[in-house]
Design a protein around this motif. Structure first.
Motif, PDB file in Angstrom:
ATOM      1  N   PHE A   1       1.195  28.966 -12.710  1.00  0.00           N
ATOM      2  CA  PHE A   1       1.412  29.648 -11.435  1.00  0.00           C
ATOM      3  C   PHE A   1       0.091  29.632 -10.668  1.00  0.00           C
ATOM      4  O   PHE A   1      -0.946  30.039 -11.204  1.00  0.00           O
ATOM      5  CB  PHE A   1       1.851  31.104 -11.637  1.00  0.00           C
ATOM      6  N   SER A   2       0.114  29.167  -9.426  1.00  0.00           N
ATOM      7  CA  SER A   2      -1.093  29.137  -8.590  1.00  0.00           C
ATOM      8  C   SER A   2      -2.256  28.470  -9.311  1.00  0.00           C
ATOM      9  O   SER A   2      -3.375  28.995  -9.349  1.00  0.00           O
ATOM     10  CB  SER A   2      -1.481  30.563  -8.159  1.00  0.00           C
ATOM     11  N   ALA A   3      -1.976  27.345  -9.934  1.00  0.00           N
ATOM     12  CA  ALA A   3      -2.987  26.507 -10.594  1.00  0.00           C
ATOM     13  C   ALA A   3      -3.641  27.165 -11.796  1.00  0.00           C
ATOM     14  O   ALA A   3      -4.738  26.789 -12.196  1.00  0.00           O
ATOM     15  CB  ALA A   3      -4.061  26.065  -9.597  1.00  0.00           C
ATOM     16  N   SER A   4      -2.963  28.146 -12.410  1.00  0.00           N
ATOM     17  CA  SER A   4      -3.533  28.799 -13.590  1.00  0.00           C
ATOM     18  C   SER A   4      -2.407  29.340 -14.456  1.00  0.00           C
ATOM     19  O   SER A   4      -1.231  29.097 -14.200  1.00  0.00           O
ATOM     20  CB  SER A   4      -4.473  29.929 -13.160  1.00  0.00           C
ATOM     21  N   TYR A   5      -2.782  30.069 -15.532  1.00  0.00           N
ATOM     22  CA  TYR A   5      -1.783  30.689 -16.386  1.00  0.00           C
ATOM     23  C   TYR A   5      -1.081  31.815 -15.626  1.00  0.00           C
ATOM     24  O   TYR A   5      -1.583  32.335 -14.627  1.00  0.00           O
ATOM     25  CB  TYR A   5      -2.422  31.231 -17.665  1.00  0.00           C
ATOM     26  N   SER A   6       0.081  32.206 -16.103  1.00  0.00           N
ATOM     27  CA  SER A   6       0.852  33.238 -15.416  1.00  0.00           C
ATOM     28  C   SER A   6       0.253  34.621 -15.657  1.00  0.00           C
ATOM     29  O   SER A   6      -0.467  34.847 -16.633  1.00  0.00           O
ATOM     30  CB  SER A   6       2.307  33.224 -15.902  1.00  0.00           C
ATOM     31  N   GLY A   7       0.562  35.549 -14.771  1.00  0.00           N
ATOM     32  CA  GLY A   7       0.094  36.921 -14.926  1.00  0.00           C
ATOM     33  C   GLY A   7       0.644  37.568 -16.183  1.00  0.00           C
ATOM     34  O   GLY A   7      -0.045  38.357 -16.846  1.00  0.00           O
ATOM     35  N   LEU A   8       1.888  37.258 -16.524  1.00  0.00           N
ATOM     36  CA  LEU A   8       2.504  37.805 -17.729  1.00  0.00           C
ATOM     37  C   LEU A   8       1.741  37.349 -18.969  1.00  0.00           C
ATOM     38  O   LEU A   8       1.461  38.136 -19.888  1.00  0.00           O
ATOM     39  CB  LEU A   8       3.964  37.379 -17.813  1.00  0.00           C
ATOM     40  N   PHE A   9       1.386  36.069 -18.996  1.00  0.00           N
ATOM     41  CA  PHE A   9       0.627  35.500 -20.112  1.00  0.00           C
ATOM     42  C   PHE A   9      -0.723  36.203 -20.247  1.00  0.00           C
ATOM     43  O   PHE A   9      -1.101  36.658 -21.324  1.00  0.00           O
ATOM     44  CB  PHE A   9       0.437  34.010 -19.851  1.00  0.00           C
ATOM     45  N   LYS A  10      -1.448  36.313 -19.139  1.00  0.00           N
ATOM     46  CA  LYS A  10      -2.770  36.937 -19.162  1.00  0.00           C
ATOM     47  C   LYS A  10      -2.678  38.402 -19.559  1.00  0.00           C
ATOM     48  O   LYS A  10      -3.544  38.918 -20.293  1.00  0.00           O
ATOM     49  CB  LYS A  10      -3.423  36.811 -17.786  1.00  0.00           C
ATOM     50  N   SER A  11      -1.633  39.104 -19.098  1.00  0.00           N
ATOM     51  CA  SER A  11      -1.492  40.530 -19.409  1.00  0.00           C
ATOM     52  C   SER A  11      -1.391  40.771 -20.909  1.00  0.00           C
ATOM     53  O   SER A  11      -1.948  41.741 -21.430  1.00  0.00           O
ATOM     54  CB  SER A  11      -0.253  41.101 -18.706  1.00  0.00           C
ATOM     55  N   PHE A  12      -0.693  39.872 -21.614  1.00  0.00           N
ATOM     56  CA  PHE A  12      -0.555  40.064 -23.054  1.00  0.00           C
ATOM     57  C   PHE A  12      -1.908  39.967 -23.745  1.00  0.00           C
ATOM     58  O   PHE A  12      -2.242  40.801 -24.602  1.00  0.00           O
ATOM     59  CB  PHE A  12       0.406  39.037 -23.641  1.00  0.00           C
ATOM     60  N   PHE A  13      -2.693  38.980 -23.381  1.00  0.00           N
ATOM     61  CA  PHE A  13      -3.987  38.836 -24.037  1.00  0.00           C
ATOM     62  C   PHE A  13      -4.995  39.869 -23.536  1.00  0.00           C
ATOM     63  O   PHE A  13      -5.979  40.154 -24.227  1.00  0.00           O
ATOM     64  CB  PHE A  13      -4.484  37.405 -23.886  1.00  0.00           C
ATOM     65  N   ASP A  14      -4.725  40.469 -22.375  1.00  0.00           N
ATOM     66  CA  ASP A  14      -5.567  41.561 -21.895  1.00  0.00           C
ATOM     67  C   ASP A  14      -5.425  42.823 -22.746  1.00  0.00           C
ATOM     68  O   ASP A  14      -6.374  43.607 -22.855  1.00  0.00           O
ATOM     69  CB  ASP A  14      -5.221  41.911 -20.445  1.00  0.00           C
ATOM     70  N   VAL A  15      -4.253  43.043 -23.326  1.00  0.00           N
ATOM     71  CA  VAL A  15      -4.031  44.299 -24.059  1.00  0.00           C
ATOM     72  C   VAL A  15      -4.433  44.192 -25.530  1.00  0.00           C
ATOM     73  O   VAL A  15      -4.385  45.195 -26.249  1.00  0.00           O
ATOM     74  CB  VAL A  15      -2.560  44.759 -23.958  1.00  0.00           C
ATOM     75  N   LEU A  16      -4.834  43.006 -25.985  1.00  0.00           N
ATOM     76  CA  LEU A  16      -5.296  42.890 -27.368  1.00  0.00           C
ATOM     77  C   LEU A  16      -6.656  43.575 -27.517  1.00  0.00           C
ATOM     78  O   LEU A  16      -7.495  43.521 -26.616  1.00  0.00           O
ATOM     79  CB  LEU A  16      -5.430  41.418 -27.770  1.00  0.00           C
TER      80      LEU A  16
END
Length: 205
Positions: A82-97
């Motif tokens: 999405f928008s030349a990068s990973y999706s927000g949903l994807f990033k959110s998961f690794f943000d909460v680790l």
């Protein structure tokens, strides 16, 4: 038993992201042999991820997913572009680790998009993300445009990446990358992969 966790961030059902994740999982099982596979579909955890970001407390299914990642011997992580990068949903998961969960953990990164124009997203977005998180990213990343599905080139790249992941997990074939040859985060920054090599790998197959 060796544990493999597959994280898929596809939004539709079915999705090309999940299709690629399943193909990589099959290749990894072939390379690893006996392995316990857990697949995490982030689409099903979207509301709990939002709640966790707002409250700091995970719901039960999200807590199980986070625990599975912590126990895993290796990870396959697949996102749509999405928008030349990973999706927000994807990033959110690794943000909460929690910090340190991915330290030294082998990760195979992969992405899907409509066209090959986004093929380098694995190198300019995904690889830096997991390097920052101190994971050990396998040398071969896998990108699949819509036209790649059903092509032998995608199968070859998937098999190669799976063998590299298996080697890093300590159960792969001898011609793959050995555990002793893992590059540290510092080494990856000091000796980055040449851009010409990234272009060759992105266009291979």
């Amino acid at each position: 038993m060796t544990s493999l966790v597959v994280v898929s961030a596809g939004l539709s059902n079915p999705s090309s992201t999940r299709l690629l994740a399943d193909g990589l999982t099959s290749a990894a099982v072939d390379a690893l042999g006996e392995v316990d596979v857990t697949t995490i579909e982030l689409r099903d955890l979207a509301h709990q991820l939002t709640d966790h970001l707002l409250t700091g407390f995970p719901g039960p299914e999200l807590a199980q997913a986070i625990e599975a990642v912590g126990r895993a011997d290796g990870i396959i992580a697949v996102t749509p572009v999405f928008s030349a990068s990973y999706s927000g949903l994807f990033k959110s998961f690794f943000d909460v680790l929690e910090e340190g969960v991915l330290d030294g953990k082998p990760v195979l990164v992969a992405a899907t998009a409509g066209t090959a124009r986004h093929s380098l997203v694995t190198e300019h977005a995904l690889r830096p993300l997991f390097t920052y998180l101190h994971a050990v990213v396998v040398p071969t990343a896998v990108f699949a445009a819509t036209d790649d599905f059903g092509d032998e080139g995608l199968d070859r790249r998937s098999a190669r990446a799976a063998e590299e992941l298996a080697a890093l997990m300590g159960t792969g074939s001898s011609h793959g990358t050995s555990v002793s040859s893992r590059r540290t985060v510092e080494e990856q920054f000091e000796q980055p992969t040449p851009f010409t090599q990234l272009l060759r790998e992105a266009s291979r197959g």
